[in-house]
Design a protein around this motif. Structure first.
Motif, mmCIF file in Angstrom:
data_model
loop_
_atom_site.group_PDB
_atom_site.id
_atom_site.type_symbol
_atom_site.label_atom_id
_atom_site.label_comp_id
_atom_site.label_asym_id
_atom_site.label_seq_id
_atom_site.Cartn_x
_atom_site.Cartn_y
_atom_site.Cartn_z
ATOM 1 N N PRO A 122 29.263 63.205 36.720
ATOM 2 C CA PRO A 122 29.225 61.814 36.269
ATOM 3 C C PRO A 122 28.776 61.642 34.824
ATOM 4 C CG PRO A 122 28.363 61.965 38.493
ATOM 5 C CD PRO A 122 28.574 63.377 38.013
ATOM 6 N N ARG A 123 27.896 62.519 34.351
ATOM 7 C CA ARG A 123 27.401 62.322 32.983
ATOM 8 C C ARG A 123 28.464 62.547 31.932
ATOM 9 N NH1 ARG A 123 24.905 66.797 30.462
ATOM 10 N NH2 ARG A 123 25.220 68.783 31.503
ATOM 11 N N THR A 151 25.316 58.613 40.760
ATOM 12 C CA THR A 151 24.712 58.539 39.436
ATOM 13 C C THR A 151 25.033 57.190 38.806
ATOM 14 O OG1 THR A 151 24.859 60.921 39.084
ATOM 15 C CG2 THR A 151 24.648 59.560 37.127
ATOM 16 N N LEU A 152 24.036 56.553 38.221
ATOM 17 C CA LEU A 152 24.219 55.245 37.607
ATOM 18 C C LEU A 152 24.320 55.367 36.090
ATOM 19 C CD1 LEU A 152 24.268 52.121 38.059
ATOM 20 C CD2 LEU A 152 21.813 52.171 37.557
ATOM 21 N N LEU A 153 25.406 54.822 35.551
ATOM 22 C CA LEU A 153 25.558 54.712 34.109
ATOM 23 C C LEU A 153 25.464 53.239 33.741
ATOM 24 C CD1 LEU A 153 27.951 56.967 35.137
ATOM 25 C CD2 LEU A 153 27.889 57.338 32.666
ATOM 26 N N GLU A 167 21.197 56.947 33.764
ATOM 27 C CA GLU A 167 19.970 56.908 34.572
ATOM 28 C C GLU A 167 18.804 56.257 33.818
ATOM 29 O OE1 GLU A 167 19.900 57.475 37.596
ATOM 30 O OE2 GLU A 167 21.227 59.095 38.190
ATOM 31 N N VAL A 168 19.015 55.026 33.347
ATOM 32 C CA VAL A 168 17.930 54.306 32.675
ATOM 33 C C VAL A 168 17.012 53.696 33.724
ATOM 34 C CG1 VAL A 168 19.312 53.778 30.651
ATOM 35 C CG2 VAL A 168 19.294 52.184 32.569
ATOM 36 N N ASP A 169 15.812 53.289 33.293
ATOM 37 C CA ASP A 169 14.867 52.649 34.214
ATOM 38 C C ASP A 169 15.374 51.256 34.588
ATOM 39 O OD1 ASP A 169 13.182 54.823 34.093
ATOM 40 O OD2 ASP A 169 12.015 54.004 32.413
#
Length: 215
Positions: A122-123, A151-153, A167-169
């Motif tokens: 994902p990255r 995975t979160l973008l 993967e930000v807070d």
């Protein structure tokens, strides 16, 4: 050292006084531009680079890094968190972002078939989304999350342009969970917002998506 090893140690060149040929002398070897892709996100230690390049052998990665370092594209620095060596792009190396962007945009027809049996992380979408969404701006800031394979973008678009983070807070309110080909299709304009939503799981404000990608 045998004759074959002697030949492999010789740096190959097209031997042409042409900008494209000389650029390919530096970054045209297999894996070289993918190493650049990994380092466009920032410095990385050897292990992280290898993890992001499935299929490359340890010896070949070391050789490519050495070549890029000798050519002035990559340099070493101290990773202050681990007190170990990390690799980073030089100022000149970072200028390859434009070339990578053009290649990503050019590749759109090649991505329609989906990943099939290819590796996917994902990255890798960070560079892809930055490339495909270059120039997108909104008067009202919009923050969109794309969740792919767990995975979160996070993509933020405003009057300054587009920024993609991994993967930000904290999670954005607007999130589309979908397959990578759906996210790429939306970012490239090959899918409409409605088609992308229908192909995944969506929560949040549709206005955020339409503000960036249209209806």
């Amino acid at each position: 050292m045998g004759a074959d090893e002697d030949k492999s140690a010789i740096k190959r060149s097209y031997g042409q006084y042409c900008g494209l040929a000389r650029a390919l002398d530096v970054v045209g070897n297999r894996w070289s531009l993918l190493i650049v892709r990994e380092l466009l996100g920032g410095p990385a230690r050897y292990g992280k680079l290898q993890a992001g390049l499935p299929g490359i052998s340890t010896n070949l990665l070391a050789e490519r890094l050495r070549e890029l370092e000798q050519s002035g594209v990559v340099q070493r620095q101290l990773d202050t968190d681990s007190n170990a060596i990390a690799y980073t792009l030089t100022d000149w190396g970072r200028e390859l972002r434009g070339a990578v962007t053009e290649l990503v945009n050019w590749s759109t027809p090649l991505m329609i078939s989906g990943p099939r049996d290819d590796n996917f992380q994902p990255r890798w979408l960070v560079v892809a989304l930055e490339s495909l969404m270059e120039g997108k701006r909104t008067e009202v800031p919009a923050t969109i999350g794309f969740e792919v394979d767990g995975t979160l973008l996070t993509v933020r678009v405003d009057e300054m342009g587009t920024r993609v983070a991994l993967e930000v807070d904290g999670q954005p309110e607007t999130v589309l969970r979908a397959e990578p080909m759906v996210v790429l299709g939306l970012a490239s304009g090959m899918l409409t917002t409605e088609q992308a939503i229908a192909s995944g799981e969506f929560r949040g404000e549709r206005l955020d998506l339409t503000a960036v990608f249209g209806p």
